[in-house]
Design an enzyme around this catalytic site. Sequence first.
Site, PDB file in Angstrom:
ATOM      1  CB  SER A  20      41.330  29.248  36.102  1.00 22.16           C
ATOM      2  OG  SER A  20      41.774  29.432  34.886  1.00 22.16           O
ATOM      3  CE  LYS A  44      44.603  34.035  32.256  1.00 18.14           C
ATOM      4  NZ  LYS A  44      43.242  34.128  31.718  1.00 18.14           N
ATOM      5  CG  ASN A  68      39.290  40.925  36.003  1.00 16.01           C
ATOM      6  OD1 ASN A  68      39.372  40.227  35.108  1.00 16.01           O
ATOM      7  ND2 ASN A  68      38.599  40.282  37.128  1.00 16.01           N
ATOM      8  CB  SER A  69      37.923  44.275  31.805  1.00 16.19           C
ATOM      9  OG  SER A  69      37.111  43.802  30.622  1.00 16.19           O
ATOM     10  CG  MET A  70      42.148  39.896  33.655  1.00 13.54           C
ATOM     11  SD  MET A  70      43.551  41.194  33.578  1.00 13.54           S
ATOM     12  CE  MET A  70      44.591  40.120  32.897  1.00 13.54           C
ATOM     13  CG  ASN A 127      35.327  30.339  32.332  1.00 19.79           C
ATOM     14  OD1 ASN A 127      34.065  30.538  32.987  1.00 19.79           O
ATOM     15  ND2 ASN A 127      36.485  31.083  32.350  1.00 19.79           N
ATOM     16  CB  CYS A 130      34.622  34.506  30.729  1.00 19.78           C
ATOM     17  SG  CYS A 130      35.709  36.081  30.333  1.00 19.78           S
ATOM     18  N   GLY A 221      37.672  39.672  45.583  1.00 23.08           N
ATOM     19  CA  GLY A 221      38.177  39.820  46.815  1.00 23.08           C
ATOM     20  C   GLY A 221      37.208  39.980  47.763  1.00 23.08           C
ATOM     21  CB  THR A 272      41.583  39.127  44.960  1.00 24.52           C
ATOM     22  OG1 THR A 272      40.620  39.477  43.662  1.00 24.52           O
ATOM     23  CG2 THR A 272      42.200  40.492  45.122  1.00 24.52           C
TER      24      THR A 272
END
Length: 311
Positions: A20, A44, A68-70, A127, A130, A221, A272
């Site tokens: 997700s 998502k 990442n830091s979405m 979730n 995060c 990754g 990734t």
Amino acid sequence: MDISVEFSGHKLANVLMNASGIHCMTIKEMDELAASQAGAFVAKTATPNPRQGNEEPRYFDTPLGSINSMGLPNLGIDYYLDYQIARQKEFPEELRFLSVSGMNYEENIAILKKVQESEYTGVTEFNLSCPNLPGKPQIAYDFELTEKLLTEVFQFFTKPLGVKLPPFFDIAHFDAMAEILNKFPLVYVNSINSIGNGLYIDSDKEEVVIKPKGGFGGLGGEYVKPTALANVRAFAQRLKPEIKIIGTGGITCGKDVFEHLLCGATLVQVGTQLHQEGPQVFERLAKELQEIMAAKGYESIEEFRGKLKEM
């Protein structure tokens, strides 16, 4: 080679899913996943209301993975709920996954109540992990809060529910979290989310590569595969058999999928590598997994799943 699998009352063509957050924001992206060779896909992670997420640049591909830091950008729970309910009516035999997260305790309860009260009958991934919300700790690192939250959730939630966990690094923490999770009728545990608060530097520019949180972000990754395998293995050894494990982290090739399954995962999610390669990655991974199984003489996943040998 048979790479199909039973999960939550459904037979899936193979063990592969997206993670997700990757290629599942819009209807177009989710339709592309549905048309791909993935065994299933998850939407998502949705919050009660749409979110823009953190400032850009917030994702960077590195030689060994990604950072990442979405900040949970998404189109809101109604968007994904409506999409999955529509698919439910069109493809009733399909296994569906939502993913949800609130910004606080009350929002977590509210969003799960919304799912409970809806027509949606599929699986929901809750979730708890995060790592990229500034000022917001990961719920799953607070064991007392996790138990309190799940206790309240299961007072009203009767649909299939799984939880997505952050990585753990201490044996005592595996023990403590497994003891909590075993108290509840969970369908699965998804392990791991990205390893939070890594830092990647562009040494030529002498600066960070993502903007939020001063450049700190979640790693994915190849960096994370050993940690992901350890978490899958640790929870496979500790959770009651009714709770399945979805292994996530470090999937670049069929060998990585095989190793997650060997550690005890029932399904494997790709993040990734999906971002870098697109939905065609699933066809390649499935083929490579079958080639490994053929070389080893395995005809089905269950012949080796969870059977990692110790010395």
